[in-house]
Enzyme design. Structure first.
Site, PDB file in Angstrom:
ATOM      1  N   SER A 149       3.566 -15.430 -10.219  1.00  0.00           N
ATOM      2  CA  SER A 149       3.249 -16.013 -11.528  1.00  0.00           C
ATOM      3  C   SER A 149       2.175 -15.207 -12.236  1.00  0.00           C
ATOM      4  O   SER A 149       1.272 -14.645 -11.602  1.00  0.00           O
ATOM      5  CB  SER A 149       2.738 -17.439 -11.315  1.00  0.00           C
ATOM      6  OG  SER A 149       2.074 -17.900 -12.465  1.00  0.00           O
ATOM      7  N   GLU A 195      -0.112 -16.551 -13.632  1.00  0.00           N
ATOM      8  CA  GLU A 195      -1.367 -17.250 -13.317  1.00  0.00           C
ATOM      9  C   GLU A 195      -2.185 -16.484 -12.283  1.00  0.00           C
ATOM     10  O   GLU A 195      -3.381 -16.724 -12.134  1.00  0.00           O
ATOM     11  CB  GLU A 195      -1.064 -18.655 -12.786  1.00  0.00           C
ATOM     12  CG  GLU A 195      -0.767 -19.667 -13.865  1.00  0.00           C
ATOM     13  CD  GLU A 195      -1.987 -19.996 -14.727  1.00  0.00           C
ATOM     14  OE1 GLU A 195      -3.027 -20.381 -14.175  1.00  0.00           O
ATOM     15  OE2 GLU A 195      -1.894 -19.846 -15.951  1.00  0.00           O
ATOM     16  N   TYR A 255      -3.500 -23.486  -7.862  1.00  0.00           N
ATOM     17  CA  TYR A 255      -2.123 -23.012  -8.051  1.00  0.00           C
ATOM     18  C   TYR A 255      -2.075 -21.476  -8.054  1.00  0.00           C
ATOM     19  O   TYR A 255      -1.271 -20.861  -7.340  1.00  0.00           O
ATOM     20  CB  TYR A 255      -1.547 -23.564  -9.367  1.00  0.00           C
ATOM     21  CG  TYR A 255      -0.228 -22.933  -9.722  1.00  0.00           C
ATOM     22  CD1 TYR A 255       0.952 -23.368  -9.124  1.00  0.00           C
ATOM     23  CD2 TYR A 255      -0.160 -21.868 -10.617  1.00  0.00           C
ATOM     24  CE1 TYR A 255       2.169 -22.763  -9.425  1.00  0.00           C
ATOM     25  CE2 TYR A 255       1.050 -21.257 -10.913  1.00  0.00           C
ATOM     26  CZ  TYR A 255       2.207 -21.716 -10.320  1.00  0.00           C
ATOM     27  OH  TYR A 255       3.405 -21.105 -10.609  1.00  0.00           O
TER      28      TYR A 255
HETATM   29  N1  GDD Z   1       0.312 -28.860 -19.929  1.00  0.00           N
HETATM   30  C1  GDD Z   1      -0.490 -28.874 -21.002  1.00  0.00           C
HETATM   31  N2  GDD Z   1      -0.671 -30.055 -21.675  1.00  0.00           N
HETATM   32  N3  GDD Z   1      -1.071 -27.722 -21.383  1.00  0.00           N
HETATM   33  C2  GDD Z   1      -1.860 -27.759 -22.497  1.00  0.00           C
HETATM   34  C3  GDD Z   1      -2.081 -28.920 -23.229  1.00  0.00           C
HETATM   35  C4  GDD Z   1      -1.464 -30.134 -22.797  1.00  0.00           C
HETATM   36  O1  GDD Z   1      -1.625 -31.198 -23.387  1.00  0.00           O
HETATM   37  N4  GDD Z   1      -2.889 -28.615 -24.274  1.00  0.00           N
HETATM   38  C5  GDD Z   1      -3.148 -27.310 -24.190  1.00  0.00           C
HETATM   39  N5  GDD Z   1      -2.537 -26.778 -23.118  1.00  0.00           N
HETATM   40  C6  GDD Z   1      -2.635 -25.375 -22.667  1.00  0.00           C
HETATM   41  C7  GDD Z   1      -3.061 -25.225 -21.210  1.00  0.00           C
HETATM   42  O2  GDD Z   1      -4.480 -25.407 -21.096  1.00  0.00           O
HETATM   43  C8  GDD Z   1      -2.589 -23.793 -20.946  1.00  0.00           C
HETATM   44  O3  GDD Z   1      -3.547 -22.883 -21.390  1.00  0.00           O
HETATM   45  C9  GDD Z   1      -1.332 -23.662 -21.819  1.00  0.00           C
HETATM   46  O4  GDD Z   1      -1.350 -24.790 -22.719  1.00  0.00           O
HETATM   47  C10 GDD Z   1      -0.011 -23.663 -21.053  1.00  0.00           C
HETATM   48  O5  GDD Z   1      -0.006 -24.760 -20.153  1.00  0.00           O
HETATM   49  P1  GDD Z   1       1.338 -25.163 -19.340  1.00  0.00           P
HETATM   50  O6  GDD Z   1       2.480 -25.302 -20.269  1.00  0.00           O
HETATM   51  O7  GDD Z   1       0.974 -26.355 -18.508  1.00  0.00           O
HETATM   52  O8  GDD Z   1       1.686 -23.880 -18.454  1.00  0.00           O
HETATM   53  P2  GDD Z   1       0.743 -22.885 -17.602  1.00  0.00           P
HETATM   54  O9  GDD Z   1       0.541 -21.643 -18.412  1.00  0.00           O
HETATM   55  O10 GDD Z   1      -0.456 -23.568 -17.086  1.00  0.00           O
HETATM   56  O11 GDD Z   1       1.658 -22.558 -16.338  1.00  0.00           O
HETATM   57  C11 GDD Z   1       3.063 -22.312 -16.448  1.00  0.00           C
HETATM   58  O12 GDD Z   1       3.311 -20.930 -16.489  1.00  0.00           O
HETATM   59  C12 GDD Z   1       2.974 -20.219 -15.297  1.00  0.00           C
HETATM   60  C13 GDD Z   1       3.279 -18.740 -15.532  1.00  0.00           C
HETATM   61  O13 GDD Z   1       2.242 -18.174 -16.278  1.00  0.00           O
HETATM   62  C14 GDD Z   1       3.739 -22.982 -15.250  1.00  0.00           C
HETATM   63  O14 GDD Z   1       5.145 -22.932 -15.411  1.00  0.00           O
HETATM   64  C15 GDD Z   1       3.376 -22.284 -13.967  1.00  0.00           C
HETATM   65  O15 GDD Z   1       4.099 -22.852 -12.874  1.00  0.00           O
HETATM   66  C16 GDD Z   1       3.735 -20.789 -14.108  1.00  0.00           C
HETATM   67  O16 GDD Z   1       3.411 -20.088 -12.945  1.00  0.00           O
END
Ligand code: GDD
Length: 304
Positions: A97, A99, A121
């Protein structure tokens, strides 16, 4: 391979597989049980193994570091150990990832960028990445790591920000809610379409030699830009509906991700076909459609 609980309640748990389930043979097993994984390998004798299972919600990994680390690290170790014992010729894909880059050491990120994970994670994915590389080097397993940046689609879980936004917009239009509560709107992500990224996973296992690949679009957008584009498609004013809620901020944030997939493009012949705009349109349209809202949204923009 799915958990037994999913097999017992397919209508609730396997909804996303509906269109293909007739062509699949599902096996019950759990990442938390080495014997269950071992038995599936013995029964199936697979040629290719795509290891995507994990506690994958970054935010939740702050609430429960222990289960995230246990499941993700041990689960990957169990799969690799069983594969080595039973089907050492099986080709293996590990879902690494972006991440893992966390507090990014350089922009854009490539296969050689130093890892600096910012969550349990991310740490678990670095461990899985290293395990995969070690099984390749120590035991000659055809094991590849995909370093996939965020990949989305209408099938995304509702807790992830893209789907939360597009489903929230549909619910506002349907009169089911009056607000969209979000956390950090300034975080930037390199968002691609899951359909494209799965092609890259498959291509990795068709190579003569295993390797590690960044899979990304090379374009980054803020959460705020995603909200504005999604609202713009259906004519909503985001300033009237978006509420910043501290509950959704993370103790340590990954502020910026943008990937360079030059290696995947050169060696796998892969490139992303769906652009950000097309992805957002497709997700908004699907969520509106599911609530019976007729919105004239543009068709996904595909680039050849
Ligand atoms: N979930 C979420 N909910 N994220 C928010 C929100 C909210 O209300 N508001 C802002 N965000 C911001 C998070 O702080 C983060 O910076 C960004 O939106 C993306 O969050 P997510 O969609 O939860 O995904 P992620 O980037 O943390 O992780 C995803 O991508 C990774 C690859 O880079 C997941 O799919 C991981 O499993 C994957 O590895």
């Amino acid at each position: 391979m799915v958990r037994r609980v999913a097999l017992e309640d397919p209508s609730r748990r396997l909804g996303r597989l509906e269109s293909v389930v007739d062509r699949l043979r599902l096996h019950a097993a759990s990442l938390e049980s080495f014997p269950s994984i071992y038995q599936v390998f013995r029964a199936v004798q697979p040629d290719e193994c795509y290891h995507l299972a994990a506690q994958s919600f970054v935010s939740y990994s702050f609430d429960d570091e222990f289960s995230t680390l246990n499941t993700n690290i041990n689960g990957t170790h169990f799969v690799l150990a069983a594969l080595k014992d039973i089907v050492p010729k099986c080709r293996f894909y590990f879902a690494g990832s972006s991440e893992m880059f966390g507090r990014v050491a350089e922009i854009p990120q490539t296969e050689t960028t130093r890892f600096h994970p910012r969550s349990a994670y991310g740490i678990s994915k670095v461990a899985g990445f290293d395990l995969t590389r070690n099984y390749r080097e120590a035991y000659g397993i055809h094991a590849s790591n995909g370093i996939l940046f965020n990949h989305e689609s209408p099938r995304r879980g509702f807790e992830f920000v893209t789907r939360k936004i597009t489903s929230g917009i549909a619910r506002i239009l349907a009169g089911q809610t009056k607000e969209l509560r979000l956390g950090n709107l300034d975080a930037k992500r390199d968002w691609g379409h899951a359909r494209d990224y799965v092609e890259a996973m498959w291509a990795m296992l068709q190579q003569d030699e295993p390797d590690d690949y960044v899979v990304a679009t090379g374009r980054s957008h803020s959460v705020s830009e995603f909200v504005r584009m999604a609202c713009g498609i259906v004519g909503l004013d985001p300033d009237k509906y978006v509420v910043r809620d501290p509950e959704f901020y993370r103790p340590a944030e990954v502020q910026l991700l943008i990937g360079n997939s030059a290696k995947a493009q050169a060696q796998l012949g892969w490139r992303p076909k769906t652009q950000f705009e097309g992805l957002v349109c497709e997700m908004v349209a699907a969520d509106c459609e599911s609530l019976g809202i007729d919105v004239p949204v543009a068709k996904p923009i595909e680039v050849e």
